[in-house]
Design a protein around this motif. Structure first.
Motif, PDB file in Angstrom:
ATOM      1  N   LEU A  92     -43.611 -19.509 -18.743  1.00  0.00           N
ATOM      2  CA  LEU A  92     -44.282 -19.398 -17.455  1.00  0.00           C
ATOM      3  C   LEU A  92     -44.454 -17.942 -17.016  1.00  0.00           C
ATOM      4  CD1 LEU A  92     -45.544 -20.829 -15.069  1.00  0.00           C
ATOM      5  CD2 LEU A  92     -43.250 -21.009 -14.062  1.00  0.00           C
ATOM      6  N   GLU A  93     -43.433 -17.131 -17.186  1.00  0.00           N
ATOM      7  CA  GLU A  93     -43.518 -15.728 -16.762  1.00  0.00           C
ATOM      8  C   GLU A  93     -44.600 -14.987 -17.542  1.00  0.00           C
ATOM      9  OE1 GLU A  93     -42.927 -12.989 -14.078  1.00  0.00           O
ATOM     10  OE2 GLU A  93     -41.782 -14.846 -14.079  1.00  0.00           O
ATOM     11  N   LEU A  94     -44.698 -15.268 -18.827  1.00  0.00           N
ATOM     12  CA  LEU A  94     -45.726 -14.653 -19.661  1.00  0.00           C
ATOM     13  C   LEU A  94     -47.118 -15.047 -19.156  1.00  0.00           C
ATOM     14  CD1 LEU A  94     -45.629 -14.419 -23.469  1.00  0.00           C
ATOM     15  CD2 LEU A  94     -47.664 -15.277 -22.372  1.00  0.00           C
ATOM     16  N   ALA A  95     -47.296 -16.320 -18.842  1.00  0.00           N
ATOM     17  CA  ALA A  95     -48.589 -16.796 -18.339  1.00  0.00           C
ATOM     18  C   ALA A  95     -48.897 -16.190 -16.971  1.00  0.00           C
ATOM     19  CB  ALA A  95     -48.595 -18.316 -18.261  1.00  0.00           C
ATOM     20  N   LEU A  96     -47.908 -16.122 -16.101  1.00  0.00           N
ATOM     21  CA  LEU A  96     -48.134 -15.542 -14.775  1.00  0.00           C
ATOM     22  C   LEU A  96     -48.493 -14.061 -14.864  1.00  0.00           C
ATOM     23  CD1 LEU A  96     -45.315 -17.260 -12.703  1.00  0.00           C
ATOM     24  CD2 LEU A  96     -47.788 -17.657 -12.565  1.00  0.00           C
ATOM     25  N   ASP A  97     -47.834 -13.349 -15.753  1.00  0.00           N
ATOM     26  CA  ASP A  97     -48.178 -11.931 -15.950  1.00  0.00           C
ATOM     27  C   ASP A  97     -49.644 -11.786 -16.330  1.00  0.00           C
ATOM     28  OD1 ASP A  97     -45.598 -11.112 -15.397  1.00  0.00           O
ATOM     29  OD2 ASP A  97     -45.038 -10.846 -17.498  1.00  0.00           O
ATOM     30  N   ALA A  98     -50.117 -12.661 -17.205  1.00  0.00           N
ATOM     31  CA  ALA A  98     -51.500 -12.567 -17.679  1.00  0.00           C
ATOM     32  C   ALA A  98     -52.506 -12.904 -16.581  1.00  0.00           C
ATOM     33  CB  ALA A  98     -51.706 -13.483 -18.883  1.00  0.00           C
ATOM     34  N   VAL A  99     -52.247 -13.951 -15.794  1.00  0.00           N
ATOM     35  CA  VAL A  99     -53.237 -14.321 -14.772  1.00  0.00           C
ATOM     36  C   VAL A  99     -53.212 -13.393 -13.574  1.00  0.00           C
ATOM     37  CG1 VAL A  99     -53.353 -16.735 -15.472  1.00  0.00           C
ATOM     38  CG2 VAL A  99     -51.792 -16.071 -13.638  1.00  0.00           C
ATOM     39  N   ARG A 100     -52.150 -12.621 -13.430  1.00  0.00           N
ATOM     40  CA  ARG A 100     -52.085 -11.630 -12.345  1.00  0.00           C
ATOM     41  C   ARG A 100     -52.653 -10.273 -12.768  1.00  0.00           C
ATOM     42  NH1 ARG A 100     -45.948 -13.285 -10.880  1.00  0.00           N
ATOM     43  NH2 ARG A 100     -46.440 -15.068  -9.552  1.00  0.00           N
ATOM     44  N   HIS A 101     -52.829 -10.080 -14.055  1.00  0.00           N
ATOM     45  CA  HIS A 101     -53.299  -8.809 -14.592  1.00  0.00           C
ATOM     46  C   HIS A 101     -54.806  -8.667 -14.365  1.00  0.00           C
ATOM     47  CE1 HIS A 101     -54.090  -5.690 -17.607  1.00  0.00           C
ATOM     48  NE2 HIS A 101     -52.832  -5.376 -17.434  1.00  0.00           N
ATOM     49  N   PRO A 102     -55.307  -7.459 -14.071  1.00  0.00           N
ATOM     50  CA  PRO A 102     -56.752  -7.268 -13.868  1.00  0.00           C
ATOM     51  C   PRO A 102     -57.615  -7.714 -15.048  1.00  0.00           C
ATOM     52  CG  PRO A 102     -55.551  -5.298 -13.207  1.00  0.00           C
ATOM     53  CD  PRO A 102     -54.549  -6.227 -13.844  1.00  0.00           C
ATOM     54  N   SER A 103     -57.049  -7.755 -16.246  1.00  0.00           N
ATOM     55  CA  SER A 103     -57.836  -8.154 -17.410  1.00  0.00           C
ATOM     56  C   SER A 103     -58.174  -9.639 -17.406  1.00  0.00           C
ATOM     57  CB  SER A 103     -57.100  -7.783 -18.700  1.00  0.00           C
ATOM     58  OG  SER A 103     -55.873  -8.480 -18.795  1.00  0.00           O
ATOM     59  N   VAL A 114     -63.034 -21.874 -20.670  1.00  0.00           N
ATOM     60  CA  VAL A 114     -62.587 -22.000 -19.284  1.00  0.00           C
ATOM     61  C   VAL A 114     -63.815 -21.865 -18.402  1.00  0.00           C
ATOM     62  CG1 VAL A 114     -60.992 -21.137 -17.541  1.00  0.00           C
ATOM     63  CG2 VAL A 114     -60.395 -20.937 -19.942  1.00  0.00           C
ATOM     64  N   GLY A 115     -64.514 -22.950 -18.208  1.00  0.00           N
ATOM     65  CA  GLY A 115     -65.770 -22.918 -17.476  1.00  0.00           C
ATOM     66  C   GLY A 115     -65.635 -22.728 -15.981  1.00  0.00           C
ATOM     67  N   SER A 116     -64.422 -22.783 -15.451  1.00  0.00           N
ATOM     68  CA  SER A 116     -64.259 -22.693 -14.011  1.00  0.00           C
ATOM     69  C   SER A 116     -63.990 -21.278 -13.523  1.00  0.00           C
ATOM     70  CB  SER A 116     -63.128 -23.618 -13.564  1.00  0.00           C
ATOM     71  OG  SER A 116     -61.942 -23.271 -14.236  1.00  0.00           O
ATOM     72  N   GLY A 117     -64.022 -20.296 -14.393  1.00  0.00           N
ATOM     73  CA  GLY A 117     -63.864 -18.910 -13.979  1.00  0.00           C
ATOM     74  C   GLY A 117     -62.414 -18.522 -13.732  1.00  0.00           C
ATOM     75  N   VAL A 118     -62.248 -17.367 -13.136  1.00  0.00           N
ATOM     76  CA  VAL A 118     -60.918 -16.789 -12.924  1.00  0.00           C
ATOM     77  C   VAL A 118     -60.059 -17.686 -12.049  1.00  0.00           C
ATOM     78  CG1 VAL A 118     -59.674 -14.825 -11.972  1.00  0.00           C
ATOM     79  CG2 VAL A 118     -61.745 -14.456 -13.291  1.00  0.00           C
ATOM     80  N   ARG A 119     -60.612 -18.208 -10.962  1.00  0.00           N
ATOM     81  CA  ARG A 119     -59.832 -19.072 -10.085  1.00  0.00           C
ATOM     82  C   ARG A 119     -59.317 -20.300 -10.832  1.00  0.00           C
ATOM     83  NH1 ARG A 119     -58.954 -18.144  -4.977  1.00  0.00           N
ATOM     84  NH2 ARG A 119     -60.310 -16.770  -3.803  1.00  0.00           N
ATOM     85  N   GLY A 120     -60.134 -20.847 -11.698  1.00  0.00           N
ATOM     86  CA  GLY A 120     -59.712 -21.993 -12.485  1.00  0.00           C
ATOM     87  C   GLY A 120     -58.587 -21.664 -13.435  1.00  0.00           C
ATOM     88  N   VAL A 121     -58.627 -20.471 -14.039  1.00  0.00           N
ATOM     89  CA  VAL A 121     -57.560 -20.046 -14.935  1.00  0.00           C
ATOM     90  C   VAL A 121     -56.282 -19.884 -14.138  1.00  0.00           C
ATOM     91  CG1 VAL A 121     -56.734 -18.190 -16.420  1.00  0.00           C
ATOM     92  CG2 VAL A 121     -59.091 -18.962 -16.599  1.00  0.00           C
ATOM     93  N   GLN A 122     -56.379 -19.246 -12.970  1.00  0.00           N
ATOM     94  CA  GLN A 122     -55.188 -19.037 -12.155  1.00  0.00           C
ATOM     95  C   GLN A 122     -54.642 -20.370 -11.659  1.00  0.00           C
ATOM     96  OE1 GLN A 122     -56.804 -16.217  -9.394  1.00  0.00           O
ATOM     97  NE2 GLN A 122     -56.162 -14.501 -10.653  1.00  0.00           N
ATOM     98  N   HIS A 123     -55.524 -21.323 -11.358  1.00  0.00           N
ATOM     99  CA  HIS A 123     -55.087 -22.640 -10.908  1.00  0.00           C
ATOM    100  C   HIS A 123     -54.355 -23.323 -12.035  1.00  0.00           C
ATOM    101  CE1 HIS A 123     -54.937 -26.436  -8.886  1.00  0.00           C
ATOM    102  NE2 HIS A 123     -55.561 -27.025  -9.886  1.00  0.00           N
TER     103      HIS A 123
END
Length: 93
Positions: A63-74, A84-93
């Motif tokens: 989980l921490e690895l995934a959270l680091d990635a979705v919080r990163h500007p990249s 991931v057709g739903s964009g950044v918000r979908g990935v973060q969700h």
């Protein structure tokens, strides 16, 4: 790193679970696991996605690895990825 790199990692995850996976399935699994240590957070996240599809508990342990990635500007690299057709918000969700 490009979006293509991410799509290829996800495709490897799908391919290694198909039967017959062939004589390269162990090698592919090892490659995907090695990407968990990548310096690129989005590549690590792609590896988690690729490996988690075959093991439902896999992502929970990272989980921490995934959270680091979705919080990163990249995370913007995922915006137009077909996987991931739903964009950044979908990935973060």
């Amino acid at each position: 790193m490009t979006r293509l790199d991410l799509v290829l990692v996800l495709a490897l995850g799908r391919a290694v679970r198909r039967e017959p996976a062939g004589d390269r399935s162990d090698e592919t699994g090892a490659l995907l696991r090695s990407l968990l240590g990548s310096p690129e957070p989005q590549l690590r996240l792609a590896a988690v996605h690729a490996l988690a599809a075959g093991d439902p508990d896999f992502a929970a342990g990272r989980l921490e690895l995934a959270l680091d990635a979705v919080r990163h500007p990249s995370v913007a690299l995922w915006r137009h990825t077909n996987s991931v057709g739903s964009g950044v918000r979908g990935v973060q969700h």
